[in-house]
Write an enzyme that holds these catalytic residues in place. Structure first.
Site, PDB file in Angstrom:
ATOM      1  N   GLY A 289       1.034  -1.323  -0.058  1.00 19.85           N
ATOM      2  CA  GLY A 289       0.012  -0.112   0.025  1.00 19.85           C
ATOM      3  C   GLY A 289       1.045   1.372  -0.152  1.00 19.85           C
TER       4      GLY A 289
ATOM      5  N   SER B 257       0.177   5.529  -1.795  1.00 20.19           N
ATOM      6  CA  SER B 257      -0.674   6.727  -1.072  1.00 20.19           C
ATOM      7  C   SER B 257      -0.665   6.660   0.162  1.00 20.19           C
ATOM      8  CB  SER B 257      -2.374   5.994  -1.710  1.00 20.19           C
ATOM      9  OG  SER B 257      -3.190   7.062  -0.836  1.00 20.19           O
ATOM     10  N   GLY B 258      -0.941   7.701   0.875  1.00 18.96           N
ATOM     11  CA  GLY B 258      -1.198   7.903   2.524  1.00 18.96           C
ATOM     12  C   GLY B 258      -0.115   7.392   3.372  1.00 18.96           C
TER      13      GLY B 258
ATOM     14  N   ASP C  97      -0.756  -6.802  -6.235  1.00 22.22           N
ATOM     15  CA  ASP C  97      -2.463  -6.782  -5.683  1.00 22.22           C
ATOM     16  C   ASP C  97      -2.600  -7.958  -4.671  1.00 22.22           C
ATOM     17  OD1 ASP C  97      -5.248  -7.125  -5.530  1.00 22.22           O
ATOM     18  OD2 ASP C  97      -5.501  -6.843  -7.642  1.00 22.22           O
TER      19      ASP C  97
ATOM     20  N   SER D 153      -3.001  -1.992  11.860  1.00 30.79           N
ATOM     21  CA  SER D 153      -4.599  -2.171  12.476  1.00 30.79           C
ATOM     22  C   SER D 153      -5.082  -0.839  12.213  1.00 30.79           C
ATOM     23  CB  SER D 153      -4.484  -2.746  13.795  1.00 30.79           C
ATOM     24  OG  SER D 153      -5.883  -2.842  14.336  1.00 30.79           O
TER      25      SER D 153
ATOM     26  N   TYR E  44     -15.688  -3.313   8.105  1.00 29.85           N
ATOM     27  CA  TYR E  44     -14.193  -3.102   8.338  1.00 29.85           C
ATOM     28  C   TYR E  44     -13.697  -3.254   9.718  1.00 29.85           C
ATOM     29  CZ  TYR E  44     -10.149   0.522   8.764  1.00 29.85           C
ATOM     30  OH  TYR E  44      -9.087   0.989   8.800  1.00 29.85           O
TER      31      TYR E  44
ATOM     32  N   LYS F 257     -10.022  -5.258  11.218  1.00 30.38           N
ATOM     33  CA  LYS F 257      -9.152  -4.923  12.003  1.00 30.38           C
ATOM     34  C   LYS F 257      -9.018  -5.553  13.312  1.00 30.38           C
ATOM     35  CE  LYS F 257      -7.424  -1.922   9.167  1.00 30.38           C
ATOM     36  NZ  LYS F 257      -6.214  -2.271   8.343  1.00 30.38           N
TER      37      LYS F 257
ATOM     38  N   THR G 187      -5.629  10.728   4.711  1.00 37.55           N
ATOM     39  CA  THR G 187      -5.096  10.052   3.503  1.00 37.55           C
ATOM     40  C   THR G 187      -6.293   9.713   2.372  1.00 37.55           C
ATOM     41  OG1 THR G 187      -5.773   7.833   4.171  1.00 37.55           O
ATOM     42  CG2 THR G 187      -3.582   8.736   5.021  1.00 37.55           C
TER      43      THR G 187
HETATM   44  N1  LIG Z   1      -6.493   6.953   7.269  1.00 32.87           N
HETATM   45  C1  LIG Z   1      -7.025   6.555   8.363  1.00 32.87           C
HETATM   46  O1  LIG Z   1      -7.902   7.286   8.975  1.00 32.87           O
HETATM   47  C2  LIG Z   1      -6.668   5.017   8.873  1.00 32.87           C
HETATM   48  C3  LIG Z   1      -6.887   4.928  10.219  1.00 32.87           C
HETATM   49  C4  LIG Z   1      -6.606   3.716  10.674  1.00 32.87           C
HETATM   50  C5  LIG Z   1      -6.049   2.851   9.998  1.00 32.87           C
HETATM   51  N2  LIG Z   1      -5.736   2.867   8.553  1.00 32.87           N
HETATM   52  C6  LIG Z   1      -5.241   1.927   7.925  1.00 32.87           C
HETATM   53  O2  LIG Z   1      -3.881   2.311   7.180  1.00 32.87           O
HETATM   54  C7  LIG Z   1      -3.487   1.409   6.014  1.00 32.87           C
HETATM   55  C8  LIG Z   1      -3.679   2.505   4.917  1.00 32.87           C
HETATM   56  O3  LIG Z   1      -4.255   3.331   4.706  1.00 32.87           O
HETATM   57  P1  LIG Z   1      -4.419   4.728   4.078  1.00 32.87           P
HETATM   58  O4  LIG Z   1      -5.165   5.675   5.211  1.00 32.87           O
HETATM   59  O5  LIG Z   1      -2.753   5.148   3.897  1.00 32.87           O
HETATM   60  O6  LIG Z   1      -5.232   4.781   2.868  1.00 32.87           O
HETATM   61  P2  LIG Z   1      -5.126   5.110   1.265  1.00 32.87           P
HETATM   62  O7  LIG Z   1      -4.192   6.491   1.149  1.00 32.87           O
HETATM   63  O8  LIG Z   1      -6.259   4.785   0.420  1.00 32.87           O
HETATM   64  O9  LIG Z   1      -4.126   3.853   1.105  1.00 32.87           O
HETATM   65  C9  LIG Z   1      -4.256   2.753   0.772  1.00 32.87           C
HETATM   66  C10 LIG Z   1      -3.446   1.800   0.149  1.00 32.87           C
HETATM   67  O10 LIG Z   1      -3.692   0.409   0.158  1.00 32.87           O
HETATM   68  C11 LIG Z   1      -3.522  -0.031  -1.193  1.00 32.87           C
HETATM   69  N3  LIG Z   1      -4.446  -0.985  -1.623  1.00 32.87           N
HETATM   70  C12 LIG Z   1      -5.644  -1.078  -1.597  1.00 32.87           C
HETATM   71  N4  LIG Z   1      -6.210  -2.282  -2.081  1.00 32.87           N
HETATM   72  C13 LIG Z   1      -5.158  -3.101  -2.643  1.00 32.87           C
HETATM   73  C14 LIG Z   1      -4.871  -4.355  -3.039  1.00 32.87           C
HETATM   74  N5  LIG Z   1      -5.797  -4.894  -3.584  1.00 32.87           N
HETATM   75  N6  LIG Z   1      -3.446  -4.666  -3.338  1.00 32.87           N
HETATM   76  C15 LIG Z   1      -2.601  -4.020  -3.001  1.00 32.87           C
HETATM   77  N7  LIG Z   1      -2.628  -2.673  -2.523  1.00 32.87           N
HETATM   78  C16 LIG Z   1      -3.989  -2.067  -2.329  1.00 32.87           C
HETATM   79  C17 LIG Z   1      -3.625   1.015  -2.311  1.00 32.87           C
HETATM   80  O11 LIG Z   1      -2.606   1.156  -3.258  1.00 32.87           O
HETATM   81  P3  LIG Z   1      -3.474   0.723  -4.651  1.00 32.87           P
HETATM   82  O12 LIG Z   1      -4.816   1.224  -4.677  1.00 32.87           O
HETATM   83  O13 LIG Z   1      -2.482   1.203  -5.751  1.00 32.87           O
HETATM   84  O14 LIG Z   1      -3.201  -0.653  -4.952  1.00 32.87           O
HETATM   85  C18 LIG Z   1      -3.118   2.493  -1.287  1.00 32.87           C
HETATM   86  O15 LIG Z   1      -1.825   2.405  -1.428  1.00 32.87           O
HETATM   87  C19 LIG Z   1      -5.066   0.846   5.670  1.00 32.87           C
HETATM   88  O16 LIG Z   1      -4.747  -0.682   6.180  1.00 32.87           O
HETATM   89  C20 LIG Z   1      -6.162   1.608   6.611  1.00 32.87           C
HETATM   90  O17 LIG Z   1      -7.059   0.470   6.976  1.00 32.87           O
HETATM   91  C21 LIG Z   1      -6.175   4.054   8.063  1.00 32.87           C
END
Ligand SMILES: NC(=O)c1ccc[n+]([C@@H]2O[C@H](COP(=O)([O-])OP(=O)(O)OC[C@H]3O[C@@H](n4cnc5c(N)ncnc54)[C@H](OP(=O)(O)O)[C@@H]3O)[C@@H](O)[C@H]2O)c1
Length: 280
Positions: A22, A25-26, A66, A144, A158, A162, A193
């Protein structure tokens, strides 16, 4: 894979070979860039390879991945092993949130949520373990969420993923710690993000039954000020990698610790009321 071109940023610990999912992004992208700057050998992986160009510019590497495709996961781990001969750290970060009422979410949509957030993380973990066991060293950081401790309405799928990540990681620690492998949880609060955009799209796509409209509207209007910058999580990830004895869990971002404490202290029903009052 070509010869590594390592960045020469400040080093907080000896360079490590790190695979992070991942990374397009983010949180994943920010962490990959920060770890490259710290001097580590970083392989960022995601489906959108072109979105990981900043990693290459910073001196890192990228891989197409993926996490719903077994062959893709096998190939990604193999490429790192062929190029570097080892993987010191796996960061299972790829993930997204499908939100909507349980009545509304088609099973296929729910299944996809489990494939990415659960099966992808579990398979990537399984693929790196034999290498880490042979090295008698390694660290796996599973991203997580505070959502792995607390719960919100319309987030059943979701939160389920987690809560799985927390149980899986804690149980696995008991299998592998004596083999030199450390399992660490990273639990972010709300982070600014691409996550909210994906969540909002999912929410809108899933919404059907009018009986849940107040909850859908409430979530759409939830307070964006509660978000923290991705750097907050990236700092926790760096600490978890460089610490000689990492903690079992690092919480990061505004309210992450507060919500955790409230969840532990408040009776279930009181906590439920508090969460509902935030979205209604
Ligand atoms: N942002 C929040 O508030 C928050 C809070 C708690 C936890 N988290 C966790 O943090 C992690 C990262 O999220 P983020 O906030 O950085 O969101 P994000 O900016 O949407 O990034 C998500 C990443 O996951 C990748 N991804 C999604 N589906 C995928 C797949 N099938 N295969 C490979 N990669 C995949 C995307 O890459 P591609 O689309 O290019 O594949 C992207 O790089 C997640 O596990 C999320 O649950 C986020």
């Amino acid at each position: 894979m070509t010869t590594s071109h390592h960045a020469t940023g400040p080093k907080r610990s000896a360079p490590k070979v790190i695979l992070i999912t991942g990374a397009s992004s983010g949180i994943g992208q920010q962490s990959a860039l920060d770890l490259i700057r710290e001097g580590h050998i970083v392989y960022g992986a995601a489906r959108r390879v072109e979105a990981m160009a900043p990693l290459i510019e910073a001196g890192g590497h990228t891989l197409a991945l993926d996490v719903t495709e077994d062959a893709s996961m096998v190939a990604a781990v193999q490429q790192v092993i062929e190029a570097e001969g080892r993987i010191d750290v796996l960061i299972n970060n790829a993930g997204y949130a499908t939100y909507g009422a349980v009545e509304d979410i088609p099973m296929e949509t729910g299944r996809r949520q489990l494939e990415v957030n659960i099966m992808g993380l579990a398979r990537m973990t399984q693929l790196v373990l034999p290498h880490m066991r042979a090295q008698q060293a390694g660290r796996i950081l599973n991203i997580s969420s505070i959502g792995g401790t607390i719960h919100t309405p319309l987030g059943a799928w979701y939160h389920g993923t987690k809560f799985f990540v927390e149980g899986f990681t804690n149980a696995l620690r008991l299998e592998v710690e004596d083999k030199g492998i450390q399992m660490v949880l990273i639990a972010p609060g709300l982070i600014d993000t691409g996550f909210s955009e994906v969540l909002t799209k999912e929410l809108t796509r899933n919404e059907k039954e009018p009986a849940y409209k107040p909850l859908y509207d409430g979530l759409r209007n939830a307070d964006a000020q509660a978000q923290s910058a991705p750097g907050t999580v990236s700092k926790a990830i760096s600490k978890a990698i460089s610490a000689r004895h990492p903690k079992t869990i690092y919480r990061a971002g505004k309210y992450a610790n507060l919500l955790y404490v409230l969840r532990r202290l408040l009776p279930h029903r009181v906590f439920d009321k508090m969460v509902l009052s935030m979205v209604k």
